[in-house]
Design a protein around this motif. Sequence first.
Motif, mmCIF file in Angstrom:
data_model
loop_
_atom_site.group_PDB
_atom_site.id
_atom_site.type_symbol
_atom_site.label_atom_id
_atom_site.label_comp_id
_atom_site.label_asym_id
_atom_site.label_seq_id
_atom_site.Cartn_x
_atom_site.Cartn_y
_atom_site.Cartn_z
ATOM 1 N N ALA A 76 0.905 -1.216 0.188
ATOM 2 C CA ALA A 76 0.057 -0.007 -0.022
ATOM 3 C C ALA A 76 0.920 1.297 0.005
ATOM 4 O O ALA A 76 1.992 1.290 0.632
ATOM 5 C CB ALA A 76 -1.026 -0.238 1.217
ATOM 6 N N SER A 77 0.471 2.043 -0.843
ATOM 7 C CA SER A 77 1.214 3.302 -0.664
ATOM 8 C C SER A 77 0.333 4.623 -0.081
ATOM 9 O O SER A 77 -0.737 4.695 -0.175
ATOM 10 C CB SER A 77 1.754 3.985 -2.229
ATOM 11 N N PHE A 78 0.687 5.766 0.392
ATOM 12 C CA PHE A 78 0.241 6.729 0.965
ATOM 13 C C PHE A 78 0.887 7.701 1.052
ATOM 14 O O PHE A 78 2.200 7.724 1.255
ATOM 15 C CB PHE A 78 -0.548 6.455 2.268
ATOM 16 N N THR A 79 0.478 9.076 1.357
ATOM 17 C CA THR A 79 0.996 10.314 1.888
ATOM 18 C C THR A 79 0.637 10.511 3.289
ATOM 19 O O THR A 79 -0.573 11.027 3.478
ATOM 20 C CB THR A 79 0.909 11.524 0.750
ATOM 21 N N PRO A 80 1.629 10.523 4.142
ATOM 22 C CA PRO A 80 1.352 10.881 5.609
ATOM 23 C C PRO A 80 0.680 12.525 5.558
ATOM 24 O O PRO A 80 1.335 13.292 5.041
ATOM 25 C CB PRO A 80 2.518 10.811 6.368
ATOM 26 N N ARG A 81 -0.293 12.621 6.456
ATOM 27 C CA ARG A 81 -0.564 13.995 6.594
ATOM 28 C C ARG A 81 0.350 14.715 7.238
ATOM 29 O O ARG A 81 1.204 14.358 8.080
ATOM 30 C CB ARG A 81 -1.891 13.910 7.580
ATOM 31 N N ALA A 82 0.370 16.000 7.130
ATOM 32 C CA ALA A 82 0.739 17.282 7.550
ATOM 33 C C ALA A 82 0.753 17.337 8.959
ATOM 34 O O ALA A 82 -0.117 17.641 9.408
ATOM 35 C CB ALA A 82 0.903 18.418 6.596
ATOM 36 N N ALA A 83 1.901 16.773 9.668
ATOM 37 C CA ALA A 83 2.085 16.934 11.052
ATOM 38 C C ALA A 83 3.362 17.064 11.534
ATOM 39 O O ALA A 83 4.238 16.638 10.908
ATOM 40 C CB ALA A 83 1.316 15.747 11.737
ATOM 41 N N PRO A 84 3.639 17.261 12.879
ATOM 42 C CA PRO A 84 5.108 17.178 13.292
ATOM 43 C C PRO A 84 5.691 15.839 13.244
ATOM 44 O O PRO A 84 4.925 14.695 13.322
ATOM 45 C CB PRO A 84 4.874 17.466 14.745
ATOM 46 N N VAL A 85 6.907 15.553 12.928
ATOM 47 C CA VAL A 85 7.456 14.326 12.564
ATOM 48 C C VAL A 85 7.478 13.499 14.148
ATOM 49 O O VAL A 85 7.811 14.168 14.972
ATOM 50 C CB VAL A 85 8.814 14.376 12.186
ATOM 51 N N ASP A 86 6.757 12.473 13.870
ATOM 52 C CA ASP A 86 6.794 11.550 15.151
ATOM 53 C C ASP A 86 6.422 10.217 14.874
ATOM 54 O O ASP A 86 5.694 9.731 14.127
ATOM 55 C CB ASP A 86 5.590 12.232 16.122
ATOM 56 N N GLY A 87 7.171 9.388 15.453
ATOM 57 C CA GLY A 87 7.051 7.792 15.132
ATOM 58 C C GLY A 87 5.734 7.204 15.397
ATOM 59 O O GLY A 87 5.181 6.321 15.002
ATOM 60 N N TRP A 88 5.103 7.893 16.499
ATOM 61 C CA TRP A 88 3.707 7.213 17.084
ATOM 62 C C TRP A 88 2.952 7.524 15.645
ATOM 63 O O TRP A 88 1.988 6.619 15.416
ATOM 64 C CB TRP A 88 3.352 8.266 18.305
ATOM 65 N N GLU A 89 2.713 8.578 15.119
ATOM 66 C CA GLU A 89 1.777 9.033 14.050
ATOM 67 C C GLU A 89 2.270 7.997 12.738
ATOM 68 O O GLU A 89 1.374 7.612 11.981
ATOM 69 C CB GLU A 89 1.911 10.248 13.652
#
Length: 209
Positions: A76-89
């Motif tokens: 699967a491919s996706f573009t992560p939502r704009a947010a502070p870089v964090d491993g949890w997200e």
Amino acid sequence: MTFGFAPSAATSLSRPADSANRPARMLELDEWADAGIPLLRNPREVVSGLHSRHRPKPATAVVAVLDHAERLIASASFTPRAAPVDGWEFRNALLAHLRRVIPHDLRRRTPVRTAVLLYCREGDERWTEEDGAWMWGLRDACTLHGLRCGAYITLTRGGWQVLGEGRGGRRPNSESPPADLSETVLEAASSLVRGGGGGVEALRHTAAR
């Protein structure tokens, strides 16, 4: 290729004053290299196949699940939502997409399938804090889905790089046109024949999916 470390756009490892802005959950490159991540037998084939299938652009993540013979089972491919870089997200995003494309293996005592992550981004091949957050997220998502944690690969203008291993190549890269998927499968099949292995039909089936 150049090896080493590069600061992410938002933070720098060398400035203690920025420590409060660093990703809360991330792995340093040496931690990742010491984590016992299984080596891909033919990383170029894996990268080329995912590049042909998903055609990633910068800021695109491609998570893929491989079987014991390194055949692609799901991706699967996706573009992560704009947010502070964090491993949890990143972990949550990876886990959500894994759940959509493949059942979990939590009932198994030992994982038999491996998840790898290809991340297409700007910059060069040197490790960044964003990479460290993706590594943390991939490792945790694999644990929660009953998978073995596999390679983390970056795709940039300069080419692809398996971080923590020092293996890479100039093509494909984030600007190169994707090869035809059938050509990628035929190349992988030829490699299996040269190596005395099987699985050509499985590769063809994967290409047709």
